[in-house]
Structures are given as C-alpha cells and as structure tokens.
Design a protein around this motif. Structure first.
Motif, PDB file in Angstrom:
ATOM      1  N   LEU A  47       0.835  -1.201   0.000  1.00 58.92           N
ATOM      2  CA  LEU A  47       0.000   0.000   0.000  1.00 58.92           C
ATOM      3  C   LEU A  47       0.872   1.253   0.000  1.00 58.92           C
ATOM      4  O   LEU A  47       1.899   1.301   0.677  1.00 58.92           O
ATOM      5  CB  LEU A  47      -0.890   0.016   1.256  1.00 58.92           C
ATOM      6  N   TRP A  48       0.442   2.259  -0.769  1.00 63.63           N
ATOM      7  CA  TRP A  48       1.021   3.604  -0.711  1.00 63.63           C
ATOM      8  C   TRP A  48       0.015   4.525  -0.029  1.00 63.63           C
ATOM      9  O   TRP A  48      -1.180   4.469  -0.333  1.00 63.63           O
ATOM     10  CB  TRP A  48       1.301   4.147  -2.110  1.00 63.63           C
ATOM     11  N   ILE A  49       0.508   5.381   0.859  1.00 59.68           N
ATOM     12  CA  ILE A  49      -0.299   6.455   1.438  1.00 59.68           C
ATOM     13  C   ILE A  49       0.355   7.762   1.011  1.00 59.68           C
ATOM     14  O   ILE A  49       1.491   8.047   1.403  1.00 59.68           O
ATOM     15  CB  ILE A  49      -0.370   6.356   2.975  1.00 59.68           C
ATOM     16  N   LEU A  50      -0.339   8.561   0.194  1.00 59.80           N
ATOM     17  CA  LEU A  50       0.265   9.725  -0.443  1.00 59.80           C
ATOM     18  C   LEU A  50      -0.421  11.024  -0.051  1.00 59.80           C
ATOM     19  O   LEU A  50      -1.655  11.128  -0.151  1.00 59.80           O
ATOM     20  CB  LEU A  50       0.190   9.604  -1.973  1.00 59.80           C
ATOM     21  N   ASP A  51       0.354  12.012   0.333  1.00 61.79           N
ATOM     22  CA  ASP A  51      -0.159  13.374   0.453  1.00 61.79           C
ATOM     23  C   ASP A  51      -0.207  13.964  -0.959  1.00 61.79           C
ATOM     24  O   ASP A  51       0.748  13.824  -1.729  1.00 61.79           O
ATOM     25  CB  ASP A  51       0.765  14.198   1.345  1.00 61.79           C
ATOM     26  N   ASP A  96      -7.639   4.251  -3.940  1.00 66.03           N
ATOM     27  CA  ASP A  96      -8.656   3.379  -3.364  1.00 66.03           C
ATOM     28  C   ASP A  96      -9.382   4.030  -2.196  1.00 66.03           C
ATOM     29  O   ASP A  96     -10.446   3.555  -1.800  1.00 66.03           O
ATOM     30  CB  ASP A  96      -8.000   2.079  -2.891  1.00 66.03           C
ATOM     31  N   ASP A  97      -8.811   5.096  -1.663  1.00 72.46           N
ATOM     32  CA  ASP A  97      -9.454   5.799  -0.554  1.00 72.46           C
ATOM     33  C   ASP A  97      -8.884   7.207  -0.491  1.00 72.46           C
ATOM     34  O   ASP A  97      -7.858   7.514  -1.115  1.00 72.46           O
ATOM     35  CB  ASP A  97      -9.216   5.066   0.765  1.00 72.46           C
ATOM     36  N   TYR A  98      -9.557   8.055   0.267  1.00 77.77           N
ATOM     37  CA  TYR A  98      -9.189   9.472   0.361  1.00 77.77           C
ATOM     38  C   TYR A  98      -9.518   9.944   1.773  1.00 77.77           C
ATOM     39  O   TYR A  98     -10.610   9.672   2.273  1.00 77.77           O
ATOM     40  CB  TYR A  98      -9.997  10.274  -0.671  1.00 77.77           C
ATOM     41  N   ILE A  99      -8.579  10.620   2.403  1.00 77.28           N
ATOM     42  CA  ILE A  99      -8.805  11.141   3.745  1.00 77.28           C
ATOM     43  C   ILE A  99      -8.344  12.591   3.793  1.00 77.28           C
ATOM     44  O   ILE A  99      -7.266  12.929   3.296  1.00 77.28           O
ATOM     45  CB  ILE A  99      -8.086  10.278   4.808  1.00 77.28           C
ATOM     46  N   ARG A 113      -6.227  -0.608   7.577  1.00 74.84           N
ATOM     47  CA  ARG A 113      -6.512  -2.006   7.903  1.00 74.84           C
ATOM     48  C   ARG A 113      -7.696  -2.534   7.102  1.00 74.84           C
ATOM     49  O   ARG A 113      -7.667  -3.656   6.583  1.00 74.84           O
ATOM     50  CB  ARG A 113      -6.780  -2.131   9.409  1.00 74.84           C
ATOM     51  N   LYS A 114      -8.730  -1.716   6.979  1.00 72.45           N
ATOM     52  CA  LYS A 114      -9.926  -2.122   6.247  1.00 72.45           C
ATOM     53  C   LYS A 114      -9.622  -2.348   4.770  1.00 72.45           C
ATOM     54  O   LYS A 114     -10.069  -3.323   4.164  1.00 72.45           O
ATOM     55  CB  LYS A 114     -11.001  -1.046   6.416  1.00 72.45           C
ATOM     56  N   LEU A 115      -8.836  -1.433   4.179  1.00 67.29           N
ATOM     57  CA  LEU A 115      -8.496  -1.546   2.761  1.00 67.29           C
ATOM     58  C   LEU A 115      -7.632  -2.769   2.497  1.00 67.29           C
ATOM     59  O   LEU A 115      -7.877  -3.534   1.551  1.00 67.29           O
ATOM     60  CB  LEU A 115      -7.775  -0.281   2.300  1.00 67.29           C
TER      61      LEU A 115
END
Length: 226
Positions: A47-51, A96-99, A113-115
């Motif tokens: 997984l990548w988490i990107l700003d 896949d998601d956005y926060i 965790r959910k993703l």
C-alpha cells in the motif's frame, strides 16, 4: 506483514503516522518528498499512502508512476483540501481511498486495515486459488490475475474487484450502489455510472463472460451452462 510506503511532507505528522501504523503491526517506510519516494516505486509495497500536496512532486504525478509500475497497487490519498474534485480526480487516477486533513491518526489506521483486508484477505472467493470460467478464462485470486489459454489479460485493480464481486454473487442481481459499496466501501464520491464504465471495459476484455444488464438497477453474472 504488510509493507506500507508513506509520503507526507509535514515531518511531525509523518512521524506520528509512522508510529501509529507501526504500532498496528505494519512495516512502514516513510518519505518527506515525492522525488525520494519515486526511487522506491519498483519495490511495490502492499500500500502507498500519499499526500497530494508535496513540495517537489504532487501525489497525482506520483500515483501515475506507481500505477505504471503496477496498476494493482492500492493507494490512499491524503489532502488538506477537502474538495470533492480532489476525491473524484484521485479515484479516477486509481486511488482506493481518500482522507482529508485534519484527521485522527487512528482513522487512517482503521482505513488502512480495512483496505488491506478487503484487497488481500477478505475475498470470500479467495479460498479458491484458480477458477475456470466458461472453459475460457482462468481467474487466479491469489495473484489477482486473469488468463486465457495461459496468456495474461491486462485488467486493472478495480476491474478485478468488480469481476470477483460478480463471481462471488453468481446469478444474484446487484445494484450499482451495492457494487460501488463493495469496491469503494462507503467513501465513494461520484456517479454510479462509474460501474457502467467498468462493465464496458470488462465486456471488451472478457467477451465470453456473461454479465447481464438489469436496466434501471444494476448487473448480474450468469454462469454459462457449457
């Protein structure tokens, strides 16, 4: 153990998110700028988490590089701009998601965790490693790949999610809203016609697959009798 690459240019927030994600048991590699992260795209983490807003390379440009390397790699976007346009653009580019900032670090942990569970663990059909459809297509649920006579068919992560959902609900009618929820959870912002586009692409790539249109409602996969 899942490998997560985090790209966040706010050092304090970066450190906090790393702490929370590692505390959850994830293996985390963090970056302050996009150019540094770009050097590690070939490592293909889970997984990548990107700003989105980075000082040198924005998240949109970085996700292009990530998806070019492996279109199946999931991505969560972070942005200080809670704008629907950012969400839509991000989803169109393969996130896949956005926060939106500000957020509680634990919220990101829960979404992560959910993703990861949805993509890698929680497919009911995943107990079947390979499934032959219509004596034509072999579906490898572990590798998330589709083959025809041992030749791989190029499909995107979202197309595979749609395919798995339809197979897992054989002969059941699913509304567009049902399919969106199963693919994007409840955080999708945009038209349900996105599903129509997925179906159009799947039909083009897998012409022997019977996906029936239920007009005004959604779709149903009917397994061939032969």
């Amino acid at each position: 153990m899942y490998n997560i690459f985090l790209v966040e240019d706010e050092k304090n927030l970066n450190d906090i998110l790393v702490f929370y994600l590692q505390n959850e048991g994830f293996n985390v590699k963090s970056f302050i700028c996009g150019l540094d992260a770009e050097k590690y795209v070939q490592e293909e983490p889970h997984l990548w988490i990107l700003d989105i807003m980075l000082p040198d390379m924005d998240g949109y440009e970085l996700i292009k590089r990530i998806k070019k390397q492996n279109d199946d790699t999931p991505v969560i976007f972070i942005s200080a701009r809670d704008e629907e346009l950012d969400r839509v653009i991000g989803l169109q580019m393969g996130s896949d998601d956005y926060i939106a900032k500000p957020f509680l670090p634990m919220e990101l942990v829960i979404r992560t965790r959910k993703l990861l569970t949805r993509i890698y663990e929680n497919k009911k059909i995943s107990k079947t490693i390979n499934l032959l459809i219509n004596n034509t297509y072999t579906i490898d649920f572990n590798k998330r790949m589709v083959f025809q006579e041992n030749e791989r068919i190029d499909i995107t992560s979202k197309e595979f999610d749609f395919l798995a959902i339809m197979i897992n609900n054989k002969n059941n009618a699913l509304s567009r809203e049902d399919i969106i929820t199963k693919i994007y959870d409840k955080d999708y912002f945009g038209s349900d016609r996105t599903i129509d586009d997925l179906v159009r692409r799947i039909r083009k790539k897998l012409p022997e697959l019977r996906i029936e249109t239920i007009y005004g409602y959604g779709y149903r996969w009917c397994e061939s009798e032969y």
